[in-house]
Design a protein around this motif. Sequence first.
Motif, short mmCIF file in Angstrom:
data_model
loop_
_atom_site.label_atom_id
_atom_site.label_comp_id
_atom_site.label_asym_id
_atom_site.label_seq_id
_atom_site.Cartn_x
_atom_site.Cartn_y
_atom_site.Cartn_z
N ARG A 274 0.82 -1.21 0.00
CA ARG A 274 0.00 0.00 0.00
C ARG A 274 0.86 1.27 0.00
N VAL A 275 1.90 1.29 0.83
CA VAL A 275 2.76 2.48 0.90
C VAL A 275 3.53 2.68 -0.39
N ARG A 276 4.01 1.58 -0.99
CA ARG A 276 4.75 1.71 -2.25
C ARG A 276 3.87 2.26 -3.36
N ASP A 277 2.65 1.74 -3.47
CA ASP A 277 1.73 2.26 -4.49
C ASP A 277 1.39 3.73 -4.24
N ASN A 278 1.27 4.10 -2.98
CA ASN A 278 0.98 5.50 -2.65
C ASN A 278 2.12 6.41 -3.07
N TRP A 279 3.36 5.97 -2.82
CA TRP A 279 4.52 6.78 -3.23
C TRP A 279 4.60 6.89 -4.76
N LEU A 280 4.30 5.81 -5.45
CA LEU A 280 4.33 5.86 -6.92
C LEU A 280 3.29 6.82 -7.46
N ARG A 281 2.09 6.84 -6.86
CA ARG A 281 1.07 7.79 -7.30
C ARG A 281 1.49 9.23 -7.02
N GLN A 282 2.10 9.45 -5.89
CA GLN A 282 2.55 10.81 -5.56
C GLN A 282 3.67 11.27 -6.48
N TRP A 283 4.55 10.34 -6.85
CA TRP A 283 5.62 10.71 -7.80
C TRP A 283 5.02 11.04 -9.17
N SER A 284 4.01 10.27 -9.57
CA SER A 284 3.34 10.56 -10.83
C SER A 284 2.68 11.94 -10.80
N GLY A 285 2.05 12.28 -9.66
CA GLY A 285 1.46 13.61 -9.54
C GLY A 285 2.50 14.71 -9.60
N LEU A 286 3.66 14.49 -8.97
CA LEU A 286 4.74 15.47 -9.03
C LEU A 286 5.23 15.65 -10.47
N THR A 287 5.34 14.54 -11.19
CA THR A 287 5.79 14.62 -12.59
C THR A 287 4.77 15.35 -13.45
N ASP A 288 3.50 15.04 -13.27
CA ASP A 288 2.47 15.73 -14.05
C ASP A 288 2.43 17.22 -13.75
N TRP A 289 2.83 17.63 -12.57
CA TRP A 289 2.79 19.04 -12.19
C TRP A 289 3.85 19.86 -12.92
N PHE A 290 4.99 19.23 -13.23
CA PHE A 290 6.09 19.98 -13.83
C PHE A 290 6.38 19.60 -15.28
N VAL A 291 6.03 18.41 -15.72
CA VAL A 291 6.41 17.92 -17.04
C VAL A 291 5.19 17.92 -17.95
N SER A 292 5.31 18.58 -19.09
CA SER A 292 4.22 18.61 -20.08
C SER A 292 4.37 17.43 -21.04
N THR A 293 3.25 17.01 -21.61
CA THR A 293 3.23 15.95 -22.62
C THR A 293 2.46 16.46 -23.83
N PRO A 294 2.55 15.75 -24.96
CA PRO A 294 1.77 16.20 -26.14
C PRO A 294 0.27 16.22 -25.90
N ASP A 295 -0.20 15.44 -24.91
CA ASP A 295 -1.65 15.38 -24.67
C ASP A 295 -2.15 16.43 -23.71
N ARG A 296 -1.29 16.95 -22.85
CA ARG A 296 -1.76 17.91 -21.84
C ARG A 296 -0.59 18.82 -21.44
N GLU A 297 -0.99 19.99 -20.92
CA GLU A 297 -0.02 20.93 -20.38
C GLU A 297 0.23 20.62 -18.91
N SER A 298 1.43 20.90 -18.44
CA SER A 298 1.74 20.68 -17.02
C SER A 298 1.04 21.73 -16.17
N GLU A 299 0.84 21.39 -14.90
CA GLU A 299 0.19 22.32 -13.98
C GLU A 299 1.04 23.57 -13.77
N SER A 300 2.36 23.43 -13.77
CA SER A 300 3.21 24.60 -13.59
C SER A 300 3.07 25.57 -14.78
N LYS A 301 2.93 25.03 -15.98
CA LYS A 301 2.75 25.90 -17.14
C LYS A 301 1.39 26.59 -17.10
N LEU A 302 0.37 25.86 -16.67
CA LEU A 302 -0.94 26.48 -16.54
C LEU A 302 -0.93 27.55 -15.45
N LEU A 303 -0.23 27.28 -14.35
CA LEU A 303 -0.12 28.28 -13.28
C LEU A 303 0.64 29.51 -13.78
#
Length: 544
Positions: A274-303
Amino acid sequence: MTDSSIEAGQADVEAVAVPGSYGPFAYLSTPNAPLYRRIMRALMAEKERFTVHVRPEQVHAALDADGEEPVEERAVSEALERLAQPGWGNVLAFPDSSRVTALEDFYRRRMLFQMSRQGEAAERALAQYDAALGSRGALQSVALEDIAVLLTNLRGTVVAHAAGETVDTALAHQTLRSLRERFVELAENAVAFMGSMQRTIDLHDADVEAFLAYKEELIAYLERFIHDLLTRGASIAELLVSIPDEGVWFLASTAAEREAIDAAPGEAETARVRVRDNWLRQWSGLTDWFVSTPDRESESKLLRARARAAIPALLAVVRALHEKAGGRTDRTKDFLTLARWFAALPTDADRHRLWRSAFALTPVRHLSVTAATEDAWSSAELGNTTPWADAPSLQVSPQLRRSGSYERRGKSVRVTDRTEAKRMLIEQARQETEQTAAARRRILTEGPQPLSAFGELEPMAFRLFLGLLGDALAAMGPQADTAQVHTSDGELTVTLTRIPGAGTMVITTPDGELSGPDHLVDIASAVDVPEPDGALGEAPEVYA
């Protein structure tokens, strides 16, 4: 605290202590809720000092020191006992036998109190609620720097582990926890700040005088954060991309292994997964916040885009406030001012004169009064209630009686036809709009490119480009390597970066050539620049 209020509190306990309800929150709806709230805060303060049990006199001393309304010690004891009742369960009560020295002391009620788990959870939730209501949020540039440092350390740990070296798992776990805390703090504060910023722009809860006083600091604050988010956000994104999936899995597994050590017997494996999966989800959220992809803009860019858009919105609010302050008052304020004038006058005669002056309800003004009539009225000293039949008669001029007008009639002036002038102004405005839009489209870049890539520029585009380049060079100064500036309307953003050892660039115009050291320049538009379609639009202002 009176006996009647204590009895009312007892009645409230019996009324709200319903099985299955959220008992630790029940005291908030009682008449004595302020006292219970103060006692719970005092118990929480004692718990934070690692005090296990407290006596009523200790709580009473803490309430006397909090600077609020004094409370009797008996009322504090009664309140503690009610908080310990099963219906609420905020505190736990234990007999106090530590100071018993005689047999009769056993029959005297002496209690020790300790905050229960549900009472502590309720108090922490209330403290978080109060903090959230009073928090305005902030744009934390320091958090961006801390996140970059923590990611650098984690990348070094991953590289060392991949090379077969022994790594400090405790240090890696602590670094990962610090990264999560700083990121959560950054994200939550940014959301709170932009929400309060929008309310300020909408002027829903903004004091106008305070807003005008700190608008310069606010705009400078936004510009500084936008610059930090652009530079440090890019480095954070590079660090996140540079850590492979195997490294992320290693970090999450390391954190899960250490946290599973404290799990209850028989639950270690479940807690680890459970803890490992939770850390992986949080790392994915951190990556989505700063890294943009062709499908979506990052949260930092939107901010960053939202913060950039807030600057022209703030300037529009300032302009609207200045226009409101410099414009004429509306009819409602006129009538309110006139009503105050009427109320301040001492006599009805003065009010009648004010009435005639304000609304011009005087005898027919197109019938001019002769000098003899005015003299007769002055000598008669007429009052406001004198009937017209008792007043001196009005002498009408023979010419007015014969022709009905004093004016000498003649040929009317012809109306000037301004159709051609209006057409010329409309055409000129259309041409200026198209030229300005074309100049902006000409100098926009799709990402950073050297100045030498511009080649030849027409005069309008060159004047706009030269103004933006001058502002960026002035902001960079002799020491910095990069600078970012915005136009006053917030529609263009220019990022200029020095190129070490760059050659000389040349930009050609019909009027001559501009040469100098080459730089990387990125000119981006915050809004879409429309293509020319021949339709007339309002000519935008161009600011350099």
